[in-house]
Design a protein around this motif. Structure first.
Motif, short mmCIF file in Angstrom:
data_model
loop_
_atom_site.label_atom_id
_atom_site.label_comp_id
_atom_site.label_asym_id
_atom_site.label_seq_id
_atom_site.Cartn_x
_atom_site.Cartn_y
_atom_site.Cartn_z
N UNK A 62 0.83 -1.20 0.00
CA UNK A 62 0.00 0.00 0.00
C UNK A 62 0.87 1.25 0.00
N UNK A 63 1.93 1.24 0.79
CA UNK A 63 2.83 2.40 0.83
C UNK A 63 3.54 2.55 -0.52
N UNK A 64 4.02 1.45 -1.05
CA UNK A 64 4.74 1.52 -2.33
C UNK A 64 3.84 2.04 -3.45
N UNK A 65 2.57 1.63 -3.43
CA UNK A 65 1.62 2.11 -4.45
C UNK A 65 1.34 3.60 -4.23
N UNK A 66 1.20 3.99 -2.97
CA UNK A 66 0.95 5.39 -2.64
C UNK A 66 2.13 6.26 -3.08
N UNK A 67 3.34 5.78 -2.79
CA UNK A 67 4.56 6.52 -3.13
C UNK A 67 4.71 6.64 -4.64
N UNK A 68 4.38 5.57 -5.34
CA UNK A 68 4.49 5.58 -6.79
C UNK A 68 3.49 6.57 -7.40
N UNK A 69 2.26 6.58 -6.86
CA UNK A 69 1.23 7.49 -7.37
C UNK A 69 1.58 8.94 -7.07
N UNK A 70 2.21 9.17 -5.93
CA UNK A 70 2.61 10.51 -5.54
C UNK A 70 3.69 11.06 -6.46
N UNK A 71 4.61 10.17 -6.85
CA UNK A 71 5.71 10.60 -7.71
C UNK A 71 5.27 10.67 -9.18
#
Length: 316
Positions: free
Chosen positions: A307-316
């Motif tokens: 979930x964090x990795x997906x959130x981080x990817x979407x943010x970037x």
């Protein structure tokens, strides 16, 4: 410099001040209704369906508004509306204390003005008429048109207004409006500033009380949570609370109709959770936390999740 606890204390004080006279107003309503009900035409203890009895309904409805909407009550509503300004000032002081370059955006002023307008409307003629006067007159109308029992009508009104076991109709309504309005405004303010400043970590704050929902109970037990965890939290994943009746720690229950933790407002999702929190009448706040305050173990746990990795990817 204001601390976050100062904001919470001001919220609690404002709600308390607005609600302290409501039980006495409810008693005035009940006493007035008792006087009017004595004018009803009865037959064998039942209310007759007559023009005279039906004509009493409109006069009672108008009287209800006069009893509630006194000059003193309206003055208290104005004072409560001022608390939105005081919360704004405390929020600004708080954010300047932790972010020296902070300046409130014009959007925050617009949100404050809208919140005040909506709240005053709910606490005065429009809201009181629709949510208090109308339901009471509906009770009267139903009993008159169906030839209801006079005794049962008086008991029904007592239950709605002066039952000491549970809050009366006006007390519940004003309590919910004030609690939701000021808390949702403060949390909306926090969310907007947190997003602008890039805060990712948060703490679910304020003291639990006897009626605290399982979700809120579980959340106040957590030291911190990351914004990427919100969707899972709304599914109550990994959340447990201590059942007050059994003393046993149990999973936070999900309400089948909403798919959300019990008590949450239908439609709550990751985009509005920071405003709605645990649901109607929720007195908790979500406080932004600097990443430096979060223990490394908590950060490592979150950073390893998909979930964090997906959130981080979407943010970037």
């Amino acid at each position: 410099m204001a601390e976050f606890k100062d904001i919470l204390e001001k919220i609690g004080e404002s709600i308390s001040n607005m609600n302290k006279r409501i039980p006495s107003i409810q008693k005035d309503i009940y006493d007035s209704l008792q006087e009017d009900l004595m004018k009803l035409d009865l037959q064998d203890g039942r209310i007759k369906t007559t023009v005279k009895n039906l004509s009493l309904i409109n006069s009672i409805k108008n009287k209800l508004n006069r009893i509630i909407l006194t000059d003193e009550y309206k003055s208290e509503v104005k004072e409560f509306a001022k608390s939105f300004i005081e919360i704004s000032n405390l929020q600004n002081q708080y954010w300047r204390g932790i972010e020296g370059a902070f300046k409130p955006k014009p959007l925050l002023q617009a949100i404050k003005e809208q919140a005040i307008t909506d709240t005053v409307s709910k606490l005065t003629e429009a809201g009181i008429g629709a949510n208090i006067a109308e339901p009471i007159t509906d009770i009267l109308r139903t009993n008159i048109t169906t030839g209801g029992s006079y005794k049962k009508l008086t008991e029904q009104l007592r239950e709605n207004l002066v039952n000491t076991q549970t809050p009366g109709t006006l007390e519940k309504y004003v309590g919910q409006v004030t609690t939701d309005a000021i808390n949702q405004y403060s949390n909306q303010y926090t969310q907007i500033v947190s997003n602008d400043l890039g805060y990712e970590w948060f703490k679910y704050d304020n003291t639990d009380i006897l009626t605290t929902r399982p979700f809120c109970d579980a959340m106040t037990d957590r030291p911190y949570f990351h914004i990427s965890e919100v969707p899972a939290l709304l599914r109550a994943e990994g959340l447990t609370y201590v059942n007050k009746k059994t003393g046993v720690r149990e999973p936070v229950p999900i309400y089948a109709k909403t798919g959300l933790p019990s008590g949450m407002i239908p439609g709550t999702d990751a985009s509005n959770f920071f405003i709605r929190r645990g649901g109607y009448n929720c007195g908790h706040s979500i406080r932004p936390v600097n990443e430096r305050q979060v223990p490394q173990a908590d950060k490592d746990r979150v950073y390893a999740t998909s979930a964090y990795k997906a959130w981080k990817s979407a943010k970037n």
